[in-house]
Write an enzyme that holds these catalytic residues in place. Structure first.
Site, PDB file in Angstrom:
ATOM      1  N   ARG A  46       0.855  -1.202   0.000  1.00 25.92           N
ATOM      2  CA  ARG A  46       0.000   0.000   0.000  1.00 25.92           C
ATOM      3  C   ARG A  46       0.887   1.247   0.000  1.00 25.92           C
ATOM      4  O   ARG A  46       0.514   2.280  -0.532  1.00 25.92           O
ATOM      5  CB  ARG A  46      -0.956   0.008   1.198  1.00 25.92           C
ATOM      6  CG  ARG A  46      -1.755   1.306   1.306  1.00 25.92           C
ATOM      7  CD  ARG A  46      -3.087   1.192   2.044  1.00 25.92           C
ATOM      8  NE  ARG A  46      -3.084   0.248   3.141  1.00 25.92           N
ATOM      9  CZ  ARG A  46      -2.507   0.468   4.343  1.00 25.92           C
ATOM     10  NH1 ARG A  46      -1.904   1.611   4.593  1.00 25.92           N
ATOM     11  NH2 ARG A  46      -2.555  -0.457   5.278  1.00 25.92           N
ATOM     12  N   TYR A  98     -15.862  18.462 -14.835  1.00 26.54           N
ATOM     13  CA  TYR A  98     -16.283  17.064 -14.847  1.00 26.54           C
ATOM     14  C   TYR A  98     -17.345  16.811 -13.762  1.00 26.54           C
ATOM     15  O   TYR A  98     -17.153  17.206 -12.604  1.00 26.54           O
ATOM     16  CB  TYR A  98     -15.049  16.187 -14.628  1.00 26.54           C
ATOM     17  CG  TYR A  98     -15.351  14.722 -14.487  1.00 26.54           C
ATOM     18  CD1 TYR A  98     -15.925  14.010 -15.538  1.00 26.54           C
ATOM     19  CD2 TYR A  98     -15.081  14.036 -13.308  1.00 26.54           C
ATOM     20  CE1 TYR A  98     -16.213  12.665 -15.409  1.00 26.54           C
ATOM     21  CE2 TYR A  98     -15.360  12.690 -13.185  1.00 26.54           C
ATOM     22  CZ  TYR A  98     -15.926  12.010 -14.235  1.00 26.54           C
ATOM     23  OH  TYR A  98     -16.217  10.686 -14.109  1.00 26.54           O
ATOM     24  N   ASP A 170      -7.033  20.383 -13.174  1.00 33.02           N
ATOM     25  CA  ASP A 170      -7.327  19.085 -13.785  1.00 33.02           C
ATOM     26  C   ASP A 170      -6.910  19.183 -15.252  1.00 33.02           C
ATOM     27  O   ASP A 170      -7.532  19.887 -16.048  1.00 33.02           O
ATOM     28  CB  ASP A 170      -8.828  18.789 -13.642  1.00 33.02           C
ATOM     29  CG  ASP A 170      -9.202  17.404 -14.157  1.00 33.02           C
ATOM     30  OD1 ASP A 170      -8.489  16.886 -15.047  1.00 33.02           O
ATOM     31  OD2 ASP A 170     -10.209  16.847 -13.692  1.00 33.02           O
ATOM     32  N   LYS A 195      -7.900   8.301 -19.158  1.00 30.58           N
ATOM     33  CA  LYS A 195      -8.194   8.917 -20.455  1.00 30.58           C
ATOM     34  C   LYS A 195      -6.946   8.909 -21.352  1.00 30.58           C
ATOM     35  O   LYS A 195      -6.489   7.858 -21.714  1.00 30.58           O
ATOM     36  CB  LYS A 195      -8.754  10.319 -20.230  1.00 30.58           C
ATOM     37  CG  LYS A 195      -9.775  10.409 -19.058  1.00 30.58           C
ATOM     38  CD  LYS A 195     -11.067   9.670 -19.321  1.00 30.58           C
ATOM     39  CE  LYS A 195     -11.956   9.505 -18.096  1.00 30.58           C
ATOM     40  NZ  LYS A 195     -12.296  10.725 -17.389  1.00 30.58           N
TER      41      LYS A 195
HETATM   42  C1  LIG Z   1     -12.835  11.057 -16.079  1.00 23.01           C
HETATM   43  C2  LIG Z   1     -12.433  12.320 -15.475  1.00 23.01           C
HETATM   44  C3  LIG Z   1     -12.137  12.414 -14.100  1.00 23.01           C
HETATM   45  C4  LIG Z   1     -12.300  11.248 -13.145  1.00 23.01           C
HETATM   46  O1  LIG Z   1     -11.368  10.241 -13.377  1.00 23.01           O
HETATM   47  P1  LIG Z   1     -11.633   8.674 -13.111  1.00 23.01           P
HETATM   48  O2  LIG Z   1     -10.367   8.060 -13.594  1.00 23.01           O
HETATM   49  O3  LIG Z   1     -12.840   8.299 -13.915  1.00 23.01           O
HETATM   50  O4  LIG Z   1     -11.859   8.507 -11.656  1.00 23.01           O
HETATM   51  C5  LIG Z   1     -11.707  13.631 -13.616  1.00 23.01           C
HETATM   52  N1  LIG Z   1     -11.595  14.710 -14.416  1.00 23.01           N
HETATM   53  C6  LIG Z   1     -11.880  14.658 -15.738  1.00 23.01           C
HETATM   54  C7  LIG Z   1     -11.728  15.887 -16.571  1.00 23.01           C
HETATM   55  C8  LIG Z   1     -12.315  13.475 -16.308  1.00 23.01           C
HETATM   56  O5  LIG Z   1     -12.620  13.433 -17.614  1.00 23.01           O
END
Ligand SMILES: *Cc1c(COP(=O)(O)O)cnc(C)c1O
Length: 379
Positions: A46, A98, A170, A195
Site C-alpha cells: 500500500r 467534470y 485538472d 483517459k
Molecule cells: C474522467 C475524469 C475524471 C475522473 O477520473 P476517473 O479516472 O474516472 O476517476 C476527472 N476529471 C476529468 C476531466 C475526467 O474526464
C-alpha cells in the site's frame, strides 16, 4: 530531454534483478526484510511498489514536475487533494467541470464541512470577490468538460500566489503532451489517467503531479492512510500507454481539427465547441498555454428535440456510445444523461450545458472514416 523522448525513457531503468527492459508487474503485497527495519525501500505494497515507482517517475517527468503520486482513479486523486483541507475551509471551483468532481465536492465534502463556490473562470475577475480568510484552494479544468472553455492559467496562478491559495488544475483534457499547468504557476496537477495517459480504454487510474516536497509528503501520507492505491498491473498499463502519448496526441489533434471543421460546415448543427477555432473566445489563451487543441469536441443539433439528439447518439457505427474519452477509439456521449448527470439540471443549463449537447472524443482512426460515420449519423 524533449517530451517525445521522455515519454519513452523516463522511469525505465532495467529491472535490477534480471535486466528486464520493462519494469515488471510486481504482484506482491509485502517485501521480506533481512532484519527488522532492514529493507530495500519497500515495506508493504500500500505504501510502495516498484511498478508504481517506475510509473510515478515517468508521470513526474512528462508533467515537468518533481514529484508524482499515482492513485486507483482520477476521482481518488481529487479526493486526496480535498483531504488537505479541514472543516470550515473554502474552495473556489470552476462551474464548468467534470460531473464526478462536482459530485465529490457537493455530495461528499460539503458534508464534511468544506464549502465550495462555483464560478465561471473564463473571466478570472470572478474569482477575487469570493476570496476570504477561509479560502484555501482554487480548482479548475481547462479546456473544460464538456464545453471546451479555456481558463487562463497564468492569470489564475497569479491571483493564487498573491492570496497564498493552493491552485489545482485538472489537466485530463489536454494531457501533458499539450499543456503543463505547473509551468504556468499551478501547485498541483491532477489527471484521470484513465483517459489520454492510459490511452487504450483498458484501465482506471489517476495521478497528481507537483513540485513542493512538503505538499507531496502530505498527499502521500493521505494516500497511504486512506488506501486509494493502484494495483501494479494498472500501473504497468498506464506506463505502457504513456510511451505512445506524444504520437497519439499528434493524431488526436490532426483528426480533431479535421472533424471540428467538418462539423462546423454541417448545416444541421447550430453550434460546435472546439478550442482550436480562431473565433473561440478562449483561442488566444489556448494558443498561449497549449501546444495543440486536442480531439475533444461538442456540438448541438439545430433540431434539438430529445428524439433527434437520441437518434444521432444511437446512429454512429465507429463512434461508440460510451462515457470516457481519450482512447485510441472514437467515442460519442450525451453529457446531460451520462458524464454530467450528477449536476442538477438548472445548474447545468445555467452553465451552458444543454440537454441537446453531444460530446465526441475523436480517436486516432482515419479521419475520413470518422467524418463519413458522423455524416451518416447526423444525416
Ligand atoms: C474522467 C475524469 C475524471 C475522473 O477520473 P476517473 O479516472 O474516472 O476517476 C476527472 N476529471 C476529468 C476531466 C475526467 O474526464
Amino acid at each position: 530531454m524533449k517530451f517525445a523522448t521522455r515519454v519513452i525513457h523516463a522511469g525505465m531503468e532495467p529491472d535490477p534483478s534480471t535486466g528486464a527492459i520493462i519494469p515488471p508487474i510486481y504482484q506482491t503485497s509485502t517485501y521480506v526484510q533481512a532484519a527488522p527495519g532492514q529493507h530495500k525501500g519497500y515495506e508493504y505494497a500500500r505504501s510502495q511498489n516498484p511498478t508504481r515507482t517506475a510509473l510515478e517517475t515517468a508521470l513526474a517527468s512528462i508533467e515537468n514536475a518533481r514529484y508524482a503520486l499515482s492513485f486507483s482513479s482520477g476521482v481518488a486523486a481529487s479526493d486526496a487533494v480535498i483531504r488537505l483541507l479541514v472543516p470550515g475551509d473554502e474552495v473556489i471551483a470552476a462551474s464548468d467541470m467534470y460531473g464526478g468532481t462536482f459530485r465529490l465536492f457537493s455530495k461528499i465534502f460539503e458534508k464534511a464541512g468544506i464549502h465550495f463556490h462555483y464560478v465561471n473562470m473564463q473571466d478570472v475577475n470572478n474569482i477575487r470577490p469570493l476570496i476570504n480568510a477561509k479560502t484555501k484552494l482554487v480548482w479548475t479544468e481547462t479546456p473544460t468538460n464538456p464545453l471546451m472553455n479555456v481558463v487562463d492559467l497564468d492569470a489564475v496562478a497569479s491571483i493564487c500566489k498573491e492570496k497564498k491559495l493552493l491552485f489545482c488544475v485538472d489537466n485530463t483534457f489536454a494531457s501533458p503532451s499539450l499543456q503543463n499547468p505547473l509551468d504556468f504557476g499551478a501547485d498541483i496537477v491532477i489527471h484521470s489517467a484513465t483517459k489520454y495517459l492510459g490511452g487504450h480504454s483498458d484501465v482506471i487510474h489517476g495521478c497528481l503531479m507537483l513540485n513542493d516536497l512538503s505538499l507531496r509528503d502530505q498527499l502521500y501520507f493521505i494516500q497511504k492512510s486512506c488506501g486509494a492505491v493502484p494495483g501494479p498491473q494498472d500501473c504497468f498499463l498506464v506506463l505502457r500507454g504513456i510511451k505512445t502519448l506524444q504520437i497519439r496526441m499528434q493524431r488526436h489533434c490532426e483528426n480533431g481539427e479535421k472533424v471540428a471543421h467538418w462539423l462546423r460546415g454541417n448545416k444541421k448543427l447550430s453550434a460546435v465547441y472546439w478550442c482550436g477555432f480562431e473565433d473561440h473566445p478562449g483561442y488566444a489563451i489556448a494558443k498561449k498555454q497549449m501546444r495543440g487543441f486536442g480531439g475533444m469536441i461538442s456540438f448541438e443539433l439545430k433540431n434539438d428535440s430529445p428524439e433527434e439528439t437520441k437518434r444521432v447518439l444511437s446512429s454512429t457505427r465507429l463512434f461508440s456510445l460510451a462515457e470516457s474519452l481519450g482512447g485510441v477509439e472514437s467515442l460519442i456521449s450525451h453529457p446531460a444523461s451520462m458524464t454530467h448527470a450528477s449536476i442538477p439540471r438548472e445548474e447545468r443549463i445555467k452553465n451552458g450545458l444543454s440537454d441537446a449537447l453531444i460530446r465526441i472524443s475523436v480517436g486516432i482512426e482515419d479521419a475520413d472514416d470518422l467524418i463519413a460515420d458522423l455524416q451518416q449519423a447526423i444525416g
